[in-house]
Design a protein around this motif. Structure first.
Motif, short mmCIF file in Angstrom:
data_model
loop_
_atom_site.label_atom_id
_atom_site.label_comp_id
_atom_site.label_asym_id
_atom_site.label_seq_id
_atom_site.Cartn_x
_atom_site.Cartn_y
_atom_site.Cartn_z
N MET A 1 0.85 -1.19 0.00
CA MET A 1 0.00 0.00 0.00
C MET A 1 0.89 1.24 0.00
O MET A 1 1.89 1.31 0.68
N ARG A 2 0.47 2.22 -0.75
CA ARG A 2 1.25 3.46 -0.85
C ARG A 2 0.81 4.41 0.25
O ARG A 2 -0.35 4.49 0.57
N GLY A 3 1.74 5.16 0.74
CA GLY A 3 1.40 6.13 1.76
C GLY A 3 1.34 7.54 1.22
O GLY A 3 0.78 8.41 1.83
N LEU A 4 1.93 7.75 0.07
CA LEU A 4 2.05 9.11 -0.48
C LEU A 4 1.15 9.31 -1.68
O LEU A 4 0.72 8.35 -2.32
N MET A 5 0.92 10.57 -1.99
CA MET A 5 0.14 10.86 -3.19
C MET A 5 0.98 10.52 -4.42
O MET A 5 2.20 10.41 -4.35
N ARG A 6 0.31 10.39 -5.52
CA ARG A 6 1.00 10.08 -6.78
C ARG A 6 1.85 11.27 -7.20
O ARG A 6 1.54 12.41 -6.89
N THR A 7 2.88 10.99 -7.97
CA THR A 7 3.77 12.07 -8.42
C THR A 7 3.09 12.87 -9.53
O THR A 7 2.17 12.39 -10.19
N PHE A 54 -1.87 -0.53 -9.43
CA PHE A 54 -2.48 -1.21 -10.57
C PHE A 54 -1.59 -2.34 -11.05
O PHE A 54 -0.37 -2.19 -11.16
N GLU A 55 -2.23 -3.46 -11.38
CA GLU A 55 -1.49 -4.63 -11.86
C GLU A 55 -0.91 -4.38 -13.25
O GLU A 55 0.16 -4.84 -13.59
N ASN A 56 -1.68 -3.64 -14.06
CA ASN A 56 -1.27 -3.36 -15.44
C ASN A 56 -2.12 -2.22 -15.98
O ASN A 56 -2.97 -1.68 -15.26
N GLU A 60 -5.70 -0.37 -14.62
CA GLU A 60 -5.78 1.07 -14.38
C GLU A 60 -6.93 1.68 -15.18
O GLU A 60 -7.73 2.46 -14.65
N LYS A 61 -7.04 1.32 -16.45
CA LYS A 61 -8.11 1.86 -17.31
C LYS A 61 -9.48 1.48 -16.75
O LYS A 61 -10.39 2.31 -16.68
N ALA A 62 -9.63 0.23 -16.32
CA ALA A 62 -10.90 -0.23 -15.75
C ALA A 62 -11.23 0.56 -14.48
O ALA A 62 -12.39 0.91 -14.23
N TRP A 63 -10.21 0.88 -13.67
CA TRP A 63 -10.42 1.67 -12.46
C TRP A 63 -10.96 3.05 -12.83
O TRP A 63 -11.92 3.52 -12.24
N PHE A 64 -10.35 3.69 -13.83
CA PHE A 64 -10.82 5.02 -14.26
C PHE A 64 -12.26 4.95 -14.76
O PHE A 64 -13.06 5.84 -14.48
N ILE A 65 -12.60 3.92 -15.50
CA ILE A 65 -13.96 3.78 -16.02
C ILE A 65 -14.95 3.63 -14.86
O ILE A 65 -15.97 4.32 -14.82
#
Length: 164
Positions: A1-7, A54-56, A60-65
């Motif tokens: 799990m990430r703790g920081l915001m995306r770059t 995201f696995e791939n 990622e695209k499915a998440w955005f949708i």
């Protein structure tokens, strides 16, 4: 799990990659430029703050949708409680579509809600029925049924067999 915001670099790449898809998806649901812009900002804010790894690219695209569709649904649920828009305001929205494309877009927008996402993902994004089923968490046979029914409705609205 990430703790920081995306770059900033990650966010810029995602905007370049998904902005057009998100705007088209919003316009199909909302038919309104200003709401589309609001949802666009909401989706990317969720992305910036999200700790999802995201696995791939497809994941990622499915998440955005999914996030876009859910944000549109949330806005529409609250819409009539807080807004009234005149038909004139709707028709004054800037539109760069050719007349034939405008007619098709209007026909898609008039579909029942459950069909819009399936039609968009299949015809605009090129997903197969099994892929759409995974994205929307629906049985593949349900997706096939939605596609068949929506094609029939669109054929009736657009006058004939020219739209297959």
């Amino acid at each position: 799990m990430r703790g920081l915001m995306r770059t900033e670099q990650e966010v810029n790449r995602a905007i370049d990659q998904y902005a057009d898809m998100i705007r088209r998806l919003c316009m199909i649901h909302l038919k309104n430029y200003h709401d589309t812009q609001d949802i666009f900002q909401t989706v990317f804010l969720k992305y910036v703050l999200s700790s999802v790894v995201f696995e791939n690219e497809e994941h990622e695209k499915a998440w955005f949708i999914r996030v876009t569709i859910n944000a549109c649904k949330d806005l529409l649920k609250n819409f009539f409680r807080t807004h009234v828009i005149s038909i004139d305001e709707l028709t004054e929205q800037p539109c760069e579509l050719l007349p034939d494309h405008q007619e098709v877009l209007e026909a898609v927008q008039s579909l029942p809600q459950k069909y819009k996402n399936v039609v968009y993902l299949h015809f605009y994004e090129g997903y197969t029925a099994p892929e759409i089923g995974k994205i929307l968490h629906k049985n593949v046979n349900t997706i096939y049924t939605y596609l068949t029914r929506s094609k029939k409705i669109l054929r009736e609205k657009l006058g004939g067999d020219g739209y297959e």
